[in-house]
Design an enzyme around this catalytic site. Sequence first.
Site, short mmCIF file in Angstrom:
data_model
loop_
_atom_site.label_atom_id
_atom_site.label_comp_id
_atom_site.label_asym_id
_atom_site.label_seq_id
_atom_site.Cartn_x
_atom_site.Cartn_y
_atom_site.Cartn_z
N SER A 240 -26.71 -16.31 4.50
CA SER A 240 -26.04 -17.48 3.91
C SER A 240 -25.04 -18.13 4.88
CB SER A 240 -25.35 -17.11 2.60
OG SER A 240 -24.57 -15.95 2.74
N HIS A 270 -31.04 -10.53 0.19
CA HIS A 270 -29.64 -10.95 0.39
C HIS A 270 -28.94 -10.92 -0.98
CE1 HIS A 270 -26.26 -12.65 2.36
NE2 HIS A 270 -26.62 -13.91 2.50
N HIS A 317 -28.15 -1.79 4.82
CA HIS A 317 -27.46 -2.95 5.38
C HIS A 317 -27.87 -3.15 6.83
CE1 HIS A 317 -24.33 -5.89 6.29
NE2 HIS A 317 -24.30 -6.07 4.99
N ARG A 326 -16.68 -3.07 0.04
CA ARG A 326 -16.69 -3.97 -1.13
C ARG A 326 -17.25 -3.21 -2.33
NH1 ARG A 326 -20.21 -8.70 1.43
NH2 ARG A 326 -21.41 -6.83 1.94
N ASP A 372 -23.81 -5.19 -3.54
CA ASP A 372 -24.59 -5.57 -4.73
C ASP A 372 -24.85 -4.41 -5.69
OD1 ASP A 372 -24.80 -8.23 -3.89
OD2 ASP A 372 -26.44 -7.71 -2.56
N1 NMX Z 1 -34.92 0.61 0.20
C1 NMX Z 1 -36.11 0.87 0.82
N2 NMX Z 1 -36.31 0.64 2.13
C2 NMX Z 1 -35.29 0.17 2.84
C3 NMX Z 1 -34.02 -0.08 2.29
C4 NMX Z 1 -33.86 0.14 0.90
N3 NMX Z 1 -32.73 -0.13 0.28
N4 NMX Z 1 -33.20 -0.54 3.26
C5 NMX Z 1 -33.94 -0.59 4.38
N5 NMX Z 1 -35.20 -0.16 4.13
C6 NMX Z 1 -36.35 -0.13 5.05
C7 NMX Z 1 -36.62 -1.56 5.52
O1 NMX Z 1 -37.38 -2.28 4.54
C8 NMX Z 1 -37.38 -1.29 6.80
O2 NMX Z 1 -38.70 -0.93 6.46
P1 NMX Z 1 -39.94 -1.34 7.39
O3 NMX Z 1 -39.72 -0.63 8.67
O4 NMX Z 1 -41.12 -0.86 6.61
O5 NMX Z 1 -39.87 -2.83 7.54
C9 NMX Z 1 -36.67 -0.05 7.34
O6 NMX Z 1 -36.03 0.57 6.21
C10 NMX Z 1 -35.63 -0.36 8.38
O7 NMX Z 1 -34.74 -1.34 7.86
P2 NMX Z 1 -33.20 -1.39 8.31
O8 NMX Z 1 -33.17 -1.69 9.78
O9 NMX Z 1 -32.48 -0.19 7.85
O10 NMX Z 1 -32.65 -2.60 7.46
P3 NMX Z 1 -32.70 -4.16 7.78
O11 NMX Z 1 -31.54 -4.48 8.66
O12 NMX Z 1 -34.03 -4.59 8.27
O13 NMX Z 1 -32.49 -4.80 6.34
C11 NMX Z 1 -31.50 -4.94 4.18
C12 NMX Z 1 -31.25 -4.74 5.68
C13 NMX Z 1 -30.18 -5.10 3.47
C14 NMX Z 1 -32.31 -6.23 4.00
C15 NMX Z 1 -32.27 -3.70 3.64
O14 NMX Z 1 -31.47 -2.56 3.74
C16 NMX Z 1 -32.75 -3.87 2.20
O15 NMX Z 1 -33.83 -4.44 1.99
N6 NMX Z 1 -31.94 -3.41 1.19
C17 NMX Z 1 -32.28 -3.58 -0.20
C18 NMX Z 1 -31.96 -5.00 -0.64
C19 NMX Z 1 -30.47 -5.22 -0.71
O16 NMX Z 1 -29.73 -4.44 -1.28
N7 NMX Z 1 -30.03 -6.35 -0.14
C20 NMX Z 1 -28.62 -6.75 -0.24
C21 NMX Z 1 -27.87 -6.69 1.09
C22 NMX Z 1 -26.45 -7.12 0.89
N8 NMX Z 1 -26.33 -8.53 0.49
O17 NMX Z 1 -25.74 -8.85 -0.47
O18 NMX Z 1 -26.86 -9.42 1.16
C1 MLT Z 2 -23.37 -10.29 3.01
O1 MLT Z 2 -22.31 -10.16 2.39
O2 MLT Z 2 -23.68 -11.36 3.55
C2 MLT Z 2 -24.33 -9.15 3.05
O3 MLT Z 2 -23.71 -7.92 3.02
C3 MLT Z 2 -25.39 -9.26 4.11
C4 MLT Z 2 -24.95 -9.14 5.54
O4 MLT Z 2 -23.79 -9.05 5.88
O5 MLT Z 2 -25.89 -9.11 6.38
#
Ligand code: NMX
Ligand code: MLT
Length: 434
Positions: A240, A270, A317, A326, A372
């Site tokens: 964002s 996100h 994350h 948070r 979240d």
């Molecule tokens: N559940 C299952 N798999 C996960 C999760 C999770 N919570 N977090 C990471 N992974 C997987 C990810 O999908 C990736 O798989 P692949 O190799 O098959 O593509 C692998 O672990 C490596 O990912 P990371 O490097 O640890 O994480 P990345 O930086 O790519 O993504 C998020 C960060 C936040 C997108 C990821 O942790 C996620 O999808 N979390 C669940 C959704 C979530 O809670 N999002 C909110 C974030 C905060 N916000 O408000 O924005």
């Molecule tokens: C945010 O607050 O924007 C989320 O935690 C995602 C991030 O920092 O990448």
Amino acid sequence: MASLKDTLLKKIEAHRPRTTRLVKEYGDTKVGEVTIAQTVGGARGVRCLVTDISYLDPEEGIRFRGKTIPETFEAMPKVPGSEYPYVEGFWYFLMTSEVPTMEQTLEVVKDFKTRRELPDYVKGILRAMPKDTHPMTMYSAGILAMQRESQFVKRYNEGMSKMDFCDPMYEDCTNLMAKLPSLAAFIYRLKYKNDEQIEANPDLDLGGNFAHQMGIPAPYDDVARMYFILHSDHESGNVSAHTTHLVASALSDCYYSLSAGINGLAGPLHGLANQEVLSWTQKFQEKLGGEEPTEENVKEALWDTLNSGQVIPGFGHAVLRKTDPRYTSQREFCLKNLPDYPLFKLVSMIYKVAPGVLTEQGKAKNPWPNVDAQSGVIQWYYGLTEWDFYTVLFGVGRALGVLCNITWDRALGYAIERPKSVTTAMLEDVAGIK
Ligand code: NMX
Ligand code: MLT
């Protein structure tokens, strides 16, 4: 007493030579290197953005203008009789890096009140949207609809000099920020409360009036203050903030820029993860059919989610490598105000079990909860059970940070963003693949 705008303009004048010097005298100094994994993998860790509004340390978490979350809550002037600070004072702090006095804070409170009325045409546009439109679509559309109000565009079209960009940008961002809680509350009442709208209360600050216009009694005003401040900024690389900055870098005004950023926030990886967390816990409880949640059945459900190729919402994350402060801050709120609430107990059980499950699976770099995972339970407890509205709340908070950021971007004359792309063949070539 100097106004927020005067203080900001002075700060910007004092800051400009630092940016100019870095670029002119040290422009060729390397900040880091970029690997193929980073180029293909979402630019993770690539240092190519500048912001002084907040910084995210992987182990410590966020600092707003150098202050941790507890330090921020402690330092800001509080609304009389409540435990959380004025959002308006926090806005002053993010903009200027100075902790405002109560007098300075109340000046901003007064200023915001003069700007917060939502134009009628926005209400008309929102009312014309189909009933099943997602509230994030309505929020983004409402912001975009107000683009015609932009003073920046008007002045730009009159031939304004680059050196004068900051003033109308500040005015636009302040006008928009002041209206966002009114916009969010309007959408909420339109979508879920038969369009029975509640008039603004001229005596109330931003958080207090938001709770009032939502129709939710105290202490929801404090929940709103806490929530908006916690979600405000997370440095500049998140989707964002980055999108808002990217769009603003084309000299698009703050309405275009924020609306775009909000569209990014609406993605399930996100901000939308906050509604996904609630949806996950509700589905889990339905499946239990009255049976008590236990660590065993929570673990089983988490594995089911992973095995079906989905992510566990609220965990992981891109930058953080520990429990999000948070999350901790909201958990402390729950421990104080709703310790025995069953949904909070379930969320706490997930907190106990999920990191182990994710670690065992071995994919996520960070198995700990993010912001979240804890936010929906508080909303639910205070009666806001329409979980597809939760990301709008995130979006009101996030605007505080990103609007301050783009005001500074414009004042410092940051360039239009334009990174370089390469082809797959070029990467193979760099890798030495024949
Ligand atoms: N559940 C299952 N798999 C996960 C999760 C999770 N919570 N977090 C990471 N992974 C997987 C990810 O999908 C990736 O798989 P692949 O190799 O098959 O593509 C692998 O672990 C490596 O990912 P990371 O490097 O640890 O994480 P990345 O930086 O790519 O993504 C998020 C960060 C936040 C997108 C990821 O942790 C996620 O999808 N979390 C669940 C959704 C979530 O809670 N999002 C909110 C974030 C905060 N916000 O408000 O924005
Ligand atoms: C945010 O607050 O924007 C989320 O935690 C995602 C991030 O920092 O990448």
